[in-house]
Design an enzyme around this catalytic site. Structure first.
Site, short mmCIF file in Angstrom:
data_model
loop_
_atom_site.label_atom_id
_atom_site.label_comp_id
_atom_site.label_asym_id
_atom_site.label_seq_id
_atom_site.Cartn_x
_atom_site.Cartn_y
_atom_site.Cartn_z
N SER A 147 -4.21 -2.36 -0.23
CA SER A 147 -3.21 -3.31 0.24
C SER A 147 -3.88 -4.62 0.61
O SER A 147 -5.01 -4.63 1.11
CB SER A 147 -2.47 -2.73 1.45
OG SER A 147 -1.46 -3.62 1.86
N GLY A 169 0.82 -1.21 0.00
CA GLY A 169 0.00 0.00 0.00
C GLY A 169 0.86 1.26 0.00
O GLY A 169 0.53 2.25 -0.66
N CYS A 174 2.75 1.84 12.57
CA CYS A 174 3.85 2.53 11.88
C CYS A 174 4.52 3.56 12.74
O CYS A 174 5.63 3.99 12.48
CB CYS A 174 3.31 3.20 10.63
SG CYS A 174 2.04 2.21 9.86
N GLN A 183 -7.29 1.29 4.62
CA GLN A 183 -8.12 0.87 5.77
C GLN A 183 -9.58 0.70 5.38
O GLN A 183 -10.34 0.06 6.10
CB GLN A 183 -8.05 1.91 6.89
CG GLN A 183 -6.75 1.92 7.67
CD GLN A 183 -6.50 0.65 8.45
OE1 GLN A 183 -7.42 -0.07 8.86
NE2 GLN A 183 -5.24 0.34 8.66
N ASN A 196 -6.59 5.30 9.82
CA ASN A 196 -6.13 4.06 10.46
C ASN A 196 -6.07 4.13 11.97
O ASN A 196 -6.05 3.10 12.63
CB ASN A 196 -4.77 3.64 9.89
CG ASN A 196 -3.78 4.78 9.84
OD1 ASN A 196 -4.06 5.84 9.28
ND2 ASN A 196 -2.62 4.58 10.41
N THR A 221 8.96 -8.97 -12.72
CA THR A 221 8.15 -10.18 -12.71
C THR A 221 7.24 -10.18 -11.49
O THR A 221 7.66 -9.87 -10.38
CB THR A 221 9.05 -11.43 -12.73
OG1 THR A 221 9.86 -11.35 -13.89
CG2 THR A 221 8.23 -12.71 -12.74
N HIS A 269 -2.75 -7.12 2.79
CA HIS A 269 -2.61 -7.71 4.13
C HIS A 269 -3.55 -7.13 5.17
O HIS A 269 -3.61 -7.61 6.30
CB HIS A 269 -1.16 -7.65 4.62
CG HIS A 269 -0.67 -6.32 5.08
ND1 HIS A 269 -0.58 -6.00 6.41
CD2 HIS A 269 -0.25 -5.23 4.41
CE1 HIS A 269 -0.10 -4.76 6.53
NE2 HIS A 269 0.11 -4.29 5.33
C1 LIG Z 1 -1.35 -0.09 6.37
C2 LIG Z 1 -1.62 1.21 5.70
C3 LIG Z 1 -0.81 1.63 4.62
C4 LIG Z 1 0.40 0.90 4.18
O1 LIG Z 1 0.12 -0.31 3.55
P1 LIG Z 1 1.32 -1.38 3.42
O2 LIG Z 1 0.81 -2.42 2.48
O3 LIG Z 1 1.55 -1.91 4.81
O4 LIG Z 1 2.49 -0.65 2.89
C5 LIG Z 1 -1.14 2.82 4.00
N1 LIG Z 1 -2.19 3.54 4.39
C6 LIG Z 1 -2.99 3.17 5.41
C7 LIG Z 1 -4.16 4.01 5.78
C8 LIG Z 1 -2.72 2.00 6.10
O5 LIG Z 1 -3.48 1.65 7.13
#
Ligand SMILES: *Cc1c(COP(=O)(O)O)cnc(C)c1O
Length: 389
Positions: free
Chosen positions: A199, A71, A325, A179, A151, A237, A201
């Protein structure tokens, strides 16, 4: 000991069904999707299906979704890309003061390279108002970037209204929907944004894969130079297993969205009700009206959120202070600061985020332990209601 994970906004476990679809891409389906023989074509089919599924979750065409490494990369690409492409038109960017570091640090970098950035302040409830944006726009503004869901406090921003203000002035709009994805319904055409970050995960997919929605027809620079992957815009790739996992997670998120929202809200509300009723001097930050269904951001007066986090961890409970973070830094949360929460209250704040695997028993276990931990810490605290602040 019981293990209770309550940090779904930091990351989520990969769902069983997701992992199952990923595994063959490490083994029998290891082909390179750019190859022209059968194993390559098989991999290409997996890639195409994943793109359809991710675009299906946001109501986009599959040709508008570009896979990235995370993300954060999508956020960087969006901001840097617009800055680069439209620098001759203007050097002013508008964002909000409550963005993820992937946006804020990118904007700070641009400030060192000739750009001017306005950081919009939210109202007390965390919402950025369209009139606040309107006032910040200048003749030099080329981009507005405001997140769809915050977040830390879970506020859902009025992106459709904000994007309308930008569009009326011919300014491009990006939203960080990391989020929001899988937690609120998203129809990207309805929202009216030009770019949107995602993202895997955070929606029960694997780590290390994200995506950027780029509206069809938008002039936008390529990001990694090399081969023709990602329609020529991001070479390298593909992370096939990761992308396939993202696709499956997106499919599950779409099919189960209303159930996921109802489940998360029910448990989140149970947590908030119990904590505020059973533990004195506790406050919920942010609005309940426009909020991520699984987010509870709670201040426990007179004590440190870090201490609560560590003592909860000793009981097998995972929560966070601020966001994953920034939790290693001692700086008070920039989001709560922007919301006007006093600094001593910010230090007593914990973020709980629930998700699909959270149960009622988990909530009760957390509240039971919290009661004891908060009482113990307050006894040790030099300040308290009785002792005087
Ligand atoms: C987790 C998050 C990101 C970053 O995503 P990653 O895949 O971990 O780099 C960016 N923006 C928000 C609002 C997030 O919660």
């Amino acid at each position: 000991m019981r293990n209770v994970y309550m940090d779904y906004s930091a990351t989520t476990p990969v769902k069983e069904e997701v992992l199952k679809e990923m595994i063959p891409y490490f083994t029998e389906n290891f082909g390179n999707p750019s190859s022209l023989y059968t194993p390559g074509l098989t991999a290409k089919e997996g890639l195409d299906l994943a793109r359809e599924r991710v675009s299906g979750l946001i109501g986009a065409e599959s040709s508008e979704v570009y896979f990235t490494g995370c993300g954060s990369e999508a956020d960087n690409w969006a901001i840097m890309g617009i800055a680069d492409k439209f620098k001759d038109k203007g050097n002013h960017i508008i964002t909000s003061s409550i963005e993820h570091p992937a946006i804020l640090r990118t904007c700070e970098y641009l400030e060192k390279h000739g750009f001017q950035v306005t950081y919009l302040m939210p109202e007390k409830d965390g919402r950025i108002l369209p009139e606040t944006l309107e006032k910040a726009i200048t003749d030099k503004t080329i981009l507005v970037s405001v997140m769809l869901v915050n977040n830390e406090v879970g506020t859902i921003e009025p992106i459709k209204e904000l994007a309308k203000v930008a569009k009326a002035r011919g300014i491009l709009f990006h939203t960080d929907a990391v989020q929001a994805l899988g937690n609120v319904p998203i129809e990207v055409k309805e929202l009216g944004v030009d770019l949107m970050s995602m993202s895997a995960h955070k929606i029960y997919g694997p780590k290390g894969v994200g995506a950027l929605y780029i509206r069809k027809g938008l002039r936008f620079p390529n990001h990694i130079f090399g081969g023709g992957q990602e329609m020529g815009r991001r070479a390298g790739t593909e992370n096939m297993a990761g992308i396939v996992g993202f696709g499956k997670a997106a499919e599950l998120a779409k099919a189960g969205l209303s159930e996921h929202i109802a489940h998360s809200e029910k448990l989140r509300n149970r947590l908030i009700e119990k904590v505020t009723a059973e533990i004195p001097d506790t406050y919920v930050n942010g609005t309940m009206e426009y909020r991520h269904p699984g987010n509870a951001n709670i201040t426990f007066k007179y004590i440190e959120g870090e201490s609560i986090l560590l003592l909860l961890d000793a009981c097998g409970i995972s929560v966070s202070t601020g966001s994953a973070c920034s939790s290693k830094s001692l700086k008070p949360s920039h989001v709560l600061t922007a919301l006007g929460v006093p600094v001593e209250m910010i230090h007593g704040t914990v973020r709980f985020t629930v998700g699909d695997f959270t149960t009622e028993e988990d909530i009760d276990y957390v509240v039971d332990n919290l009661k004891k931990i908060v009482a113990r810490l307050r006894e040790l605290s030099p300040v308290s209601a009785e002792k005087g602040w």
